[in-house]
Enzyme design. Structure first.
Site, short mmCIF file in Angstrom:
data_model
loop_
_atom_site.label_atom_id
_atom_site.label_comp_id
_atom_site.label_asym_id
_atom_site.label_seq_id
_atom_site.Cartn_x
_atom_site.Cartn_y
_atom_site.Cartn_z
CB CYS A 5 21.43 7.41 36.78
SG CYS A 5 22.37 6.96 35.30
CG HIS A 46 17.64 6.50 35.93
ND1 HIS A 46 17.91 7.38 34.91
CD2 HIS A 46 18.57 5.50 35.84
CE1 HIS A 46 18.96 6.94 34.22
NE2 HIS A 46 19.37 5.82 34.76
CG ASN A 102 20.57 5.58 31.30
OD1 ASN A 102 20.52 6.73 31.74
ND2 ASN A 102 21.08 4.58 32.00
#
Length: 396
Positions: free
Chosen positions: A172, A322, A352
Site C-alpha cells: 500500500c 492511502h 482498499n
C-alpha cells in the site's frame, strides 16, 4: 528500521542535497529539492587558476505531475453481497471501515489491462505519446507474472523505443515510493517522462471466509505521468520514507509449500529434493495493530515531509492518504488540524485497493474538479512490510 531522507540526491550527474533552511539563497529555499551539480570538465582539463572560482556550476532539474488516469473492474460487490457469504452486515462494515462497495476482477479482465487503461488516460491528459515515455514504474504486489508486469504494460502501451520498465513491490506504500523514485530518475538520471502506475488485485489473495479481511479489499489501477520541468515549476517537494520489518507479523501473505504436490520421484536423491511447488497464503492481518500503526506513524510522516518541504499544514489544499480505513483518514486529518472537507476519500466506493488507492482517488478528484492546477497535496501510503511514506506534491 530504515528511513528515507526528504532531500533528493544522485550520483550521476553529481548531486548534492541541501535542506530547506535557505543555505544557498532564496531561489532554492522552499522545498528541499535536489540540486544536480554539473562538473566543469573544460575547466578541469585546462586547469583552474588561483583567481578563478572553484565552486562548480549548479544545474537544477524540476519535475511535476502533468497527467493522471484510473481504471476499475466492472464487477461491483456490495457489503450486502458479502453478508450472504460471511457473518457481517452493511452497517457493521461501514461503521468500522467506511467501505460500502468494492470492485473485483472477473471474467476476461486482467490487472495488466487495468494498468494499461489507467496509463493511457494519464498519457492522454498529459498529451504525451507512448513513444515519448522514458520509464514505466509499476507499483504492485500482485503482478500476473512471477517476474513482474511492468514490461507487459510497456508492450501493451506500444512504447516502441523500449524504455526501461520495472516493478516496485511495497504494497500500500508502493505508489508513494514510485512517485519519489520517478522524481529521482528525472532529477538525477535525465529522464523526461516517467509513468508511475499503482495497480493491485489483492482479491486474488483473500480468504473470502475471513470476515476480518475479505470486507476490506478491492481491485483497481491508477497512474500519473511525472514530467521534467524548469525549477520554477517544480511540483514534487519534501518526502519521508520508512520501513520496519518487525511489523511483518501484523500484515502478510507468506509463501507456503503446496502439501498436495508430492515429490516427483526420489531416485536416490537427497531428502527434500525436488522442492515442493510454492504458493502464497491468503492475506493475514491483525487489524487492531495495523490501525494503531497507521494512526501513530502517518501523522508524524506527513509532518516530517511538510517540514522538509518548508510548508505548513495550513498551506495544504488536500490531504490524500492511502484509502485503508475512513477512521484512519479522520484521525490523521484531526492530528494535522485539517477539516474533513479537505480530505480526499473514495473508500466507500472502492475499499482498499492497495497501491492503486492514491492515484485512483487523485484521478477522481482531478476529473471531478476538486483538485485544480497549483493545489498542494499531502499524500501518504502505509501498509505491509511494514512500510510507510509521505510526499508533498503540487498538481500541475
Amino acid at each position: 528500521m530504515a528511513c528515507g531522507s526528504g532531500l533528493f540526491s544522485a550520483s550521476s550527474p553529481s548531486c548534492r542535497s541541501y535542506s530547506s533552511m535557505g543555505l544557498i539563497g532564496p531561489r532554492f529555499r522552499s522545498y528541499g529539492r535536489v540540486l544536480c551539480r554539473a562538473t566543469d570538465l573544460d575547466g578541469a582539463q585546462r586547469g583552474v587558476s588561483s583567481g578563478e572560482s572553484r565552486v562548480p556550476r549548479l544545474v537544477y532539474q524540476g519535475c511535476k505531475l502533468v497527467g493522471c488516469g484510473s481504471a476499475i473492474p466492472k464487477l461491483q460487490i456490495s457489503n450486502d453481497d458479502l453478508a450472504k457469504m460471511v457473518e457481517t452486515s452493511d452497517d457493521w462494515i461501514a461503521t468500522r471501515t467506511g467501505i460500502r462497495n468494492r470492485r473485483i476482477l472477473s471474467g476476461e479482465e486482467s490487472l495488466t489491462g487495468l494498468a494499461v487503461e489507467a496509463a493511457r488516460k494519464a498519457l492522454d491528459m498529459a498529451q504525451v505519446e507512448p513513444d515519448d515515455v522514458d520509464l514505466v514504474l509499476l507499483c504492485t504486489s500482485s503482478p500476473e507474472d512471477l517476474f513482474g508486469g511492468a514490461t507487459q504494460v510497456q508492450k501493451a502501451l506500444g512504447c516502441r523505443k523500449s524504455p526501461l520498465a520495472y516493478d516496485i513491490t511495497a504494497a500500500c506504500s508502493g505508489f508513494v515510493l514510485g512517485l519519489v523514485s520517478a522524481a529521482c530518475h528525472v532529477r538525477g538520471g535525465g529522464f523526461r517522462n516517467v509513468l508511475v502506475i499503482g495497480a493491485d488485485a489483492l482479491s486474488r489473495f483473500v480468504d473470502w471466509t475471513d470476515r476480518g479481511v475479505c470486507i476490506l479489499f478491492g481491485d483497481a489501477a491508477g497512474a500519473v505521468l511525472v514530467q521534467a520541468c524548469d525549477s520554477e515549476e517544480d511540483g514534487v517537494f519534501g518526502f519521508d520514507l520508512h520501513s520496519d520489518g518487525e511489523g511483518l507479523r501484523h500484515l502478510n501473505a507468506s509463501m507456503r509449500c503446496d502439501e498436495t504436490n508430492g515429490p516427483l520421484g526420489t531416485n536416490g536423491s537427497a531428502t527434500g529434493f525436488p522442492p515442493k511447488r510454492a504458493a502464497y497464503s491468503p492475506i493475514q492481518m491483525n487489524g487492531k495493530e495495523v490501525f494503531r500503526f497507521a494512526a501513530r506513524t502517518v501523522p508524524l510522516s506527513v509532518e516530517t515531509a511538510l517540514e522538509k518541504a518548508g510548508i505548513s499544514s495550513s498551506s495544504i489544499d488536500w490531504l490524500l492518504l492511502h484509502q485503508a480505513n475512513q477512521r484512519i483518514l479522520d484521525a490523521v486529518a484531526t492530528r494535522l488540524e485539517l477539516p474533513p472537507e479537505r480530505v480526499i476519500s473514495n473508500i466507500a466506493k472502492y475499499g482498499n485497493t492497495s497501491a492503486a488507492s492514491i492515484p485512483l482517488a487523485l484521478d477522481e478528484a482531478v476529473r471531478g474538479g476538486k483538485v485544480l492546477p497549483g493545489h498542494i497535496i499531502a499524500t501518504s501510503g502505509f501498509g505491509a512490510g511494514l512500510t510507510w511514506g509521505s510526499a508533498i506534491i503540487r498538481w500541475r
